[in-house]
Scaffold this motif. Structure first.
Motif: not given
Length: 252
Positions: A182-184, A187-188, A192-193, A245-247
């Motif tokens: 579900l996240y993929h 929300c991805k 890498g997350t 996420s920052k990248k």
């Protein structure tokens, strides 16, 4: 529970059957998802071999570390392959082997890391059902109705009502599998997350279930070895999630 099935002179172990089913499911779902994501199924096939070899080595190496004092007293433990496999070691060894392979083939490790890790926890969930049949990874004694009693287990204490930690772990793993998919999909944020989320969710679940387990699995102070490792992998997952996420934001 019945773990050994006798077919003539052949003995089949339910634990091994469930491990095989879990592996086949993981490979099949990974292939299906790779095609949908337009990633190489050939790379997936090679990653499976690397992960299996790295995972098997990892399970044994971490087991040897946790029982090192016993090995000094009884070196025969080193070649007793009927037991002594630590799941965390398999995860670490499998991921490391996959990373080395991706670096060698010059393909994106993070993309395949995200793709494969949900299926890893799916295989773990099926494998835990195998643990349930075998009686390993058993829970503490309980008077609750959910308790299960073994009569012919070579691992769990027999004729004692125990918390079914294997089945609780299995259900938790299946839930994590669904959450990662579900996240993929919804929300991805960056490559890498998904893999980082696996580390966060699995580590949290493993830390909690350890309070209910009663098998011998080593300790580090007041914590079991797996709880100690879970703290490290949870922190690693947190760091990786923030960094990835920052990248992505910096690239945008």
């Amino acid at each position: 529970m019945i773990n050994d099935i006798h077919i003539g002179p052949i003995t089949v172990h339910m634990y091994g059957i469930m491990i095989a089913i879990g592996l086949c499911l993981a490979v099949g779902v990974s292939m299906y998802r790779a095609k949908k994501e337009k990633l190489s199924t050939d790379v997936i096939s090679d990653l499976v071999y690397c992960a299996v070899i790295g995972g098997l080595l990892g399970t044994r190496i971490l087991y040897y570390i946790t029982v090192f004092p016993q090995i000094l007293e009884n070196p025969s433990i080193l070649w007793n392959f009927r037991e002594g496999y630590v799941v965390y070691g398999g995860v670490i060894g499998g991921v490391l082997a996959g990373y080395i392979y991706c670096r060698w083939k010059k393909v994106s490790f993070l993309q395949y890391f995200d793709l494969v890790m949900p299926q890893v926890v799916l295989a773990q969930g099926v494998g835990r059902i195998g643990c349930f049949f075998a009686g390993c990874c058993y829970g503490k004694e309980t008077s609750l109705p959910i308790g299960i009693t073994y009569t012919i287990s070579n691992f769990a204490p027999n004729h004692v009502s125990l918390i079914p930690t294997q089945l609780i772990s299995s259900v938790g793993d299946f839930c994590i599998f669904g959450l990662l998919l579900l996240y993929h999909k919804k929300c991805k944020k960056a490559d890498g997350t998904v893999g980082a989320m696996y580390l966060l969710l699995y580590s949290a679940g493993r830390f909690c279930i350890e309070f209910l387990r009663n098998d011998n699995r080593g300790s580090v102070g007041a914590l079991s070895t797996s709880q100690f490792i879970a703290i490290g992998t949870f922190l690693l997952g947190t760091v990786l999630y923030v960094v990835f996420s920052k990248k992505k934001k910096e690239q945008i």
